[in-house]
Design an enzyme around this catalytic site. Structure first.
Site, PDB file in Angstrom:
ATOM      1  N   VAL A  13       0.797  -1.239   0.000  1.00  0.00           N
ATOM      2  CA  VAL A  13       0.000   0.000   0.000  1.00  0.00           C
ATOM      3  C   VAL A  13       0.831   1.293   0.000  1.00  0.00           C
ATOM      4  O   VAL A  13       0.654   2.152  -0.880  1.00  0.00           O
ATOM      5  CB  VAL A  13      -0.957   0.007   1.212  1.00  0.00           C
ATOM      6  CG1 VAL A  13      -1.741   1.294   1.280  1.00  0.00           C
ATOM      7  CG2 VAL A  13      -1.910  -1.163   1.118  1.00  0.00           C
ATOM      8  N   VAL A  74       9.533  -1.462   2.723  1.00  0.00           N
ATOM      9  CA  VAL A  74       9.187  -2.804   3.212  1.00  0.00           C
ATOM     10  C   VAL A  74       9.004  -2.722   4.724  1.00  0.00           C
ATOM     11  O   VAL A  74       9.276  -1.685   5.339  1.00  0.00           O
ATOM     12  CB  VAL A  74      10.275  -3.840   2.842  1.00  0.00           C
ATOM     13  CG1 VAL A  74      10.457  -3.920   1.335  1.00  0.00           C
ATOM     14  CG2 VAL A  74      11.607  -3.544   3.527  1.00  0.00           C
ATOM     15  N   SER A 128       4.574  10.307   6.880  1.00  0.00           N
ATOM     16  CA  SER A 128       3.309  10.224   7.612  1.00  0.00           C
ATOM     17  C   SER A 128       2.139  10.642   6.738  1.00  0.00           C
ATOM     18  O   SER A 128       2.261  11.515   5.887  1.00  0.00           O
ATOM     19  CB  SER A 128       3.339  11.127   8.845  1.00  0.00           C
ATOM     20  OG  SER A 128       2.072  11.073   9.478  1.00  0.00           O
ATOM     21  N   GLY A 130      -0.581   8.006   6.176  1.00  0.00           N
ATOM     22  CA  GLY A 130      -1.332   6.821   5.769  1.00  0.00           C
ATOM     23  C   GLY A 130      -1.389   6.710   4.251  1.00  0.00           C
ATOM     24  O   GLY A 130      -0.638   7.388   3.523  1.00  0.00           O
ATOM     25  N   LYS A 182       9.993  11.136  13.197  1.00  0.00           N
ATOM     26  CA  LYS A 182       8.763  10.378  12.871  1.00  0.00           C
ATOM     27  C   LYS A 182       8.289   9.594  14.095  1.00  0.00           C
ATOM     28  O   LYS A 182       7.091   9.500  14.363  1.00  0.00           O
ATOM     29  CB  LYS A 182       9.018   9.432  11.691  1.00  0.00           C
ATOM     30  CG  LYS A 182       7.819   8.536  11.353  1.00  0.00           C
ATOM     31  CD  LYS A 182       6.659   9.343  10.789  1.00  0.00           C
ATOM     32  CE  LYS A 182       5.289   8.752  10.873  1.00  0.00           C
ATOM     33  NZ  LYS A 182       4.997   7.418  10.600  1.00  0.00           N
ATOM     34  N   HIS A 185       6.624  12.012  16.316  1.00  0.00           N
ATOM     35  CA  HIS A 185       5.332  12.348  15.685  1.00  0.00           C
ATOM     36  C   HIS A 185       4.305  11.288  16.073  1.00  0.00           C
ATOM     37  O   HIS A 185       3.177  11.589  16.474  1.00  0.00           O
ATOM     38  CB  HIS A 185       5.485  12.410  14.155  1.00  0.00           C
ATOM     39  CG  HIS A 185       4.170  12.347  13.420  1.00  0.00           C
ATOM     40  ND1 HIS A 185       3.481  11.159  13.213  1.00  0.00           N
ATOM     41  CD2 HIS A 185       3.398  13.307  12.858  1.00  0.00           C
ATOM     42  CE1 HIS A 185       2.360  11.395  12.574  1.00  0.00           C
ATOM     43  NE2 HIS A 185       2.281  12.696  12.343  1.00  0.00           N
ATOM     44  N   ASN A 186       4.700  10.031  15.974  1.00  0.00           N
ATOM     45  CA  ASN A 186       3.755   8.954  16.292  1.00  0.00           C
ATOM     46  C   ASN A 186       3.414   8.921  17.780  1.00  0.00           C
ATOM     47  O   ASN A 186       2.275   8.647  18.150  1.00  0.00           O
ATOM     48  CB  ASN A 186       4.319   7.604  15.859  1.00  0.00           C
ATOM     49  CG  ASN A 186       4.131   7.370  14.368  1.00  0.00           C
ATOM     50  OD1 ASN A 186       4.076   8.317  13.597  1.00  0.00           O
ATOM     51  ND2 ASN A 186       4.032   6.125  13.962  1.00  0.00           N
ATOM     52  N   GLU A 189       0.972  11.451  18.213  1.00  0.00           N
ATOM     53  CA  GLU A 189      -0.270  10.918  17.606  1.00  0.00           C
ATOM     54  C   GLU A 189      -1.013  10.020  18.611  1.00  0.00           C
ATOM     55  O   GLU A 189      -2.234  10.126  18.771  1.00  0.00           O
ATOM     56  CB  GLU A 189       0.118  10.137  16.340  1.00  0.00           C
ATOM     57  CG  GLU A 189      -0.979   9.323  15.685  1.00  0.00           C
ATOM     58  CD  GLU A 189      -0.428   8.445  14.538  1.00  0.00           C
ATOM     59  OE1 GLU A 189       0.298   8.967  13.673  1.00  0.00           O
ATOM     60  OE2 GLU A 189      -0.724   7.237  14.516  1.00  0.00           O
ATOM     61  N   ARG A 287      -3.806   1.606  25.727  1.00  0.00           N
ATOM     62  CA  ARG A 287      -3.982   0.555  24.703  1.00  0.00           C
ATOM     63  C   ARG A 287      -3.671  -0.821  25.307  1.00  0.00           C
ATOM     64  O   ARG A 287      -4.360  -1.804  25.012  1.00  0.00           O
ATOM     65  CB  ARG A 287      -3.075   0.811  23.498  1.00  0.00           C
ATOM     66  CG  ARG A 287      -3.502   2.014  22.694  1.00  0.00           C
ATOM     67  CD  ARG A 287      -2.903   1.988  21.302  1.00  0.00           C
ATOM     68  NE  ARG A 287      -2.978   3.306  20.689  1.00  0.00           N
ATOM     69  CZ  ARG A 287      -2.603   3.566  19.446  1.00  0.00           C
ATOM     70  NH1 ARG A 287      -2.120   2.617  18.682  1.00  0.00           N
ATOM     71  NH2 ARG A 287      -2.703   4.785  18.961  1.00  0.00           N
TER      72      ARG A 287
HETATM   73  C1  6PG Z   1       1.429   7.934  10.062  1.00  0.00           C
HETATM   74  C2  6PG Z   1       1.084   6.887  11.105  1.00  0.00           C
HETATM   75  C3  6PG Z   1       1.533   5.537  10.714  1.00  0.00           C
HETATM   76  C4  6PG Z   1       1.224   4.474  11.769  1.00  0.00           C
HETATM   77  C5  6PG Z   1      -0.209   4.274  12.079  1.00  0.00           C
HETATM   78  C6  6PG Z   1      -0.509   3.114  13.011  1.00  0.00           C
HETATM   79  O1  6PG Z   1       2.076   8.879  10.479  1.00  0.00           O
HETATM   80  O2  6PG Z   1       1.037   7.822   8.915  1.00  0.00           O
HETATM   81  O3  6PG Z   1       1.723   7.215  12.293  1.00  0.00           O
HETATM   82  O4  6PG Z   1       2.925   5.595  10.503  1.00  0.00           O
HETATM   83  O5  6PG Z   1       1.729   3.302  11.316  1.00  0.00           O
HETATM   84  O6  6PG Z   1      -0.742   5.418  12.633  1.00  0.00           O
HETATM   85  O7  6PG Z   1       0.295   3.120  14.137  1.00  0.00           O
HETATM   86  P1  6PG Z   1      -0.037   2.170  15.380  1.00  0.00           P
HETATM   87  O8  6PG Z   1      -0.410   0.831  14.809  1.00  0.00           O
HETATM   88  O9  6PG Z   1       1.208   2.070  16.188  1.00  0.00           O
HETATM   89  O10 6PG Z   1      -1.184   2.812  16.069  1.00  0.00           O
END
Ligand code: 6PG
Length: 471
Positions: A13, A74, A128, A130, A182, A185-186, A189, A287
């Site tokens: 993807v 990958v 980032s 998706g 990154k 960032h996550n 997130e 979580r």
């Molecule tokens: C992004 C996201 C992405 C991440 C998903 C799921 O910036 O596009 O951070 O990289 O893989 O958000 O992350 P989790 O499975 O850890 O919630």
């Protein structure tokens, strides 16, 4: 054979979407995937004049203009090393490898160092946004040797999202800097999503709001200072009808969320750096608790729940939740940027926080209006020690902290877990210099282990001969 300008290795993807995005921008892209079917499906479903499929890695390498550029898309971990090992014998000095996955930054540092010895440039590149972001404009965080960035900048900046006309892609710093940014960032997130989930729980179980009302509230919030991608999709989620049963899908989704690990890395790394990212850690823990599906079912029967007490003034409560959420969000971003600040000095990266905030303004998952304000705060003062010290955010915290405190009460009384919001208050309180009880902890350490203590009224290190009877 047509000369390619970049090769994408891994066409699942994210790889496929980035490849098509580059092709749309006029770059000649060569694509290779270990299993032929994936490449076959891609050219069947999305034929593109600028995308050339390859079924042999060597042929892809030979098709490239110099310096060659490869973007590896990958799974993080061993597969990245395997692709690198396959590429090394085929490359020449000056060629470049980019890793666009969510690789652990320490792996990126190791790979960058090894490849540098072979004269190959390596860029750990955070991406980032998706699938849709990758296809139509992600936020991109490349880190590696600065002198080589100019070779990849035209492609990366062209395909990135644009915020007020500026590309949401910028050079982050050497070796692991891109993947580190990154990772943080996550982490942010995770905290942002958890805070939104807590606001939802408060509104639903203490406020008594329906899904329809929640959808309207989040739509309204998305027009003000909370405007962001995550708030926007949350509004839409509350409206989404279920395909199998009556009502909205959200009510049929299992109350258990997984994680791939970047939030956990942020949390572990913060402990190593001695930085408090308690809200990110709270989000990870939330979580983890959510995953105890069977255990929670069992305990529900055994441990009593408090009686539900709905708030009396729904409209007032709704506004307090909005203000509280915004205030807590400031604390979460302050924690994330604090970690970047420490990492920058620890690893010698010279990170530009204003730049980082500016490339988060569009394309990525945490994109928000709010990031304009963060960009301004760091541009105004490059040496800003914590976001909460910036005059704009200081003012917001002063205006919103009472609401944040007020909504925790009904949450706790109704048995609604609000770990990230609670950590926000604890962080703000500890940050603003309120007593945190460490005087007593110093006393205990000195008492049981002669660890010494410092005083408020004179300089120096002291040990007290504790006179009361103890073992
Ligand atoms: C992004 C996201 C992405 C991440 C998903 C799921 O910036 O596009 O951070 O990289 O893989 O958000 O992350 P989790 O499975 O850890 O919630």
């Amino acid at each position: 054979m047509q000369t390619t300008q970049i090769g994408i290795i891994g066409l699942a993807v994210m790889g496929r979407s980035l490849a098509l995005n580059m092709a749309d921008h006029g770059f000649i892209v060569g694509g290779y995937n270990r299993s032929r079917e994936v490449t076959g499906t891609l050219i069947k479903e999305h034929p593109h004049k600028n995308f050339i499929p390859f079924y042999d890695l060597k042929e892809l390498v030979e098709s490239q203009e110099r310096p060659r550029k490869f973007l590896i898309m990958v799974k993080a971990g061993k597969p990245v090393d395997m692709v690198i090992d396959q590429l090394i014998p085929l490359l020449d000095e000056g060629d470049m490898i980019l890793d666009g996955g969510n690789s652990f930054f320490e792996d990126t540092r190791r790979r960058e160092k090894n490849l540098k010895e072979k004269g190959i440039y390596y860029f750990g590149t955070g991406v980032s946004g998706g699938e849709m972001g990758a296809r139509f404009g992600p936020s991109i965080m490349p880190g590696g040797e600065k002198e080589a960035y100019e070779h990849i900048a035209p492609i990366l900046e062209a395909i990135s999202a644009k915020a007020q006309g500026e590309p949401c892609c910028a050079y982050m710093g050497p070796d692991g800097a891109g993947h580190y940014v990154k990772m943080v960032h996550n982490g942010i997130e995770y905290a942002d999503m958890q805070l939104i989930a807590e606001a939802y729980l408060l509104l639903k179980y203490a406020g008594g709001f329906t899904n329809q009302e929640l959808a309207d509230i989040f739509t309204e919030w998305n027009e003000g200072e909370l405007k962001s991608y995550l708030i926007g999709i949350t509004a839409g989620i509350f409206r989404e009808k279920d395909d199998f049963a009556d009502g909205e899908l959200v009510d049929y989704i299992l109350d258990s969320a997984g994680q791939k690990g970047t939030g956990r890395w942020t949390s572990l790394e913060s402990l190593k750096q001695g930085v408090n990212v308690s809200m990110i850690t709270a989000a990870c823990n939330a979580r983890i608790m959510s995953n105890r599906v069977e255990g929670r079912k069992e305990a529900k029967e055994l441990i009593e729940s408090p009686k539900q007490r709905l708030v009396s003034d729904k409209a007032k409560f709704q506004e307090k939740v909005r203000k509280g959420l915004y205030t807590a969000k400031i604390a979460a971003y302050a924690q994330g940027f604090d970690l970047l600040l420490h990492a920058s000095s620890e690893y010698g990266w010279n990170l530009d926080y204003g730049k980082i905030a500016s490339i988060f303004r569009a394309g990525c998952i945490i994109q928000a209006e709010f990031l304009d304000d963060i960009t301004r705060a760091f541009e105004k003062n490059r040496d800003l020690k914590n976001l909460m010290m910036d005059s704009f955010f200081r003012e917001k915290i002063n205006m919103g902290q009472e609401s944040l405190r007020d909504i925790l009460g009904p949450g706790i009384q109704n048995g609604i877990p609000v770990p990230a919001m609670s950590q926000a208050v604890a962080y703000i309180d500890a940050f603003r210099g309120t007593p945190v009880g460490a005087n007593l902890i110093q006393a205990q350490r000195d008492c049981f282990g002669a660890h010494t203590y410092e005083r408020t009224d004179r300089e120096g290190i002291f040990h007290h001969d504790w006179r009361f009877e103890h073992e």
